[in-house]
Scaffold this active site. Structure first.
Site: not given
Length: 271
Positions: A114, A135, A147, A185
């Site tokens: 991540s 991800h 992702e 994130n």
């Protein structure tokens, strides 16, 4: 390939929450091999996979996931292998060095990182043309997003196969840039850490801050509860990799071993 047989035979490398959740979800569409580093990790993974499988409506039998501790055997017939070990660059690089000679030449290798550079991991894998940042989010069985971050060398077929695997898992795949934290994130953790500082500066209880964001902003979980759920140790590592200022309160809790829900204590106390 027989009718109904999945296009990819999945392998998962790792035995943590993300790895087990991913393996259990993939097992709904065919057999899966999961590699664990030790016998103890394998036993924990077996329990974790069984727990996830028990929550599916069809009560999927957990034996669809074969768990092995032998990296030399078990993954050689896998066509799409996803690494899901700890978010530590050195550990991933060491693992990829071991994996390269053990995977089929045509297999795609993915990583659930991540925060680490996909280009760096792809180069270390020895197969950048068949590499993808894959991800997924915790809990894997419920979260709909994947992702996808590709190195520049990724072949068109690799992109197609990664999208197909995400679709097979029932996920929405979004291609994102290979930057620290990708999209979620990168945008999320500055907000979460700001919430910690806000609560501290204004002497607000975590539950009150969280109530404001769940009831007033429609968030499904408040920021402090979410940090506990992710794990304060993991959150701290992500923040450091993003270059985001990690609040001293988070660092203090991690130093105490109060890393969130998995430890029974973080911003909240858990039974």
């Amino acid at each position: 390939m027989s009718a109904g047989e999945p296009a990819e035979r999945l392998g998962v490398v790792g035995a943590g929450t993300i790895a087990c959740g991913l393996a259990a979800c993939a097992a709904r569409h065919g057999d899966v091999t999961l590699w664990a580093r030790s016998d103890a990790s394998a036993e924990r993974a077996e329990r974790s996979v069984a727990k996830v499988c028990s929550k599916f409506e069809d009560r999927l039998p957990p034996d669809r996931v074969r768990i092995t501790t032998d990296l030399s055997e078990g993954l050689e017939d896998r066509t799409f292998v996803v690494e899901a070990i700890a978010e530590a660059l050195d550990a991933k690089l060491e693992l990829f060095a071991r994996l390269e000679a053990r995977l089929d030449d045509g297999a795609v290798l993915g990583t659930t990182t991540s925060s680490l550079p996909v280009a760096t991991l792809a180069e270390a894998s020895g197969r950048p043309e068949r590499f993808v940042g894959f991800h997924v989010f915790n809990p894997v069985a419920r979260m709909e997003l994947v992702e996808l971050a590709f190195p520049a060398e990724a072949a068109p077929a690799t992109r197609e196969r990664a999208h197909a695997v995400a679709a097979m898992l029932g996920k929405r795949a979004v291609e994102v840039p290979d930057c620290a934290g990708f999209v979620v994130n990168r945008l999320l953790f500055p907000f979460l850490f700001d919430a910690v500082r806000f609560a501290e500066e204004n002497a607000m209880a975590p539950a009150d801050v969280d109530a404001c964001m769940t009831l007033g902003a429609g968030h499904p979980m408040g920021p402090l509860a979410l940090l506990d759920y992710v794990g304060l140790d993991v959150s701290m590592a992500i923040g450091e990799s993003l270059g985001v200022d990690v609040p001293e309160r988070v660092r203090a809790l991690v130093a105490e071993g109060a890393v969130g829900k998995k430890a029974g204590r973080g911003f909240y106390t858990y039974d």
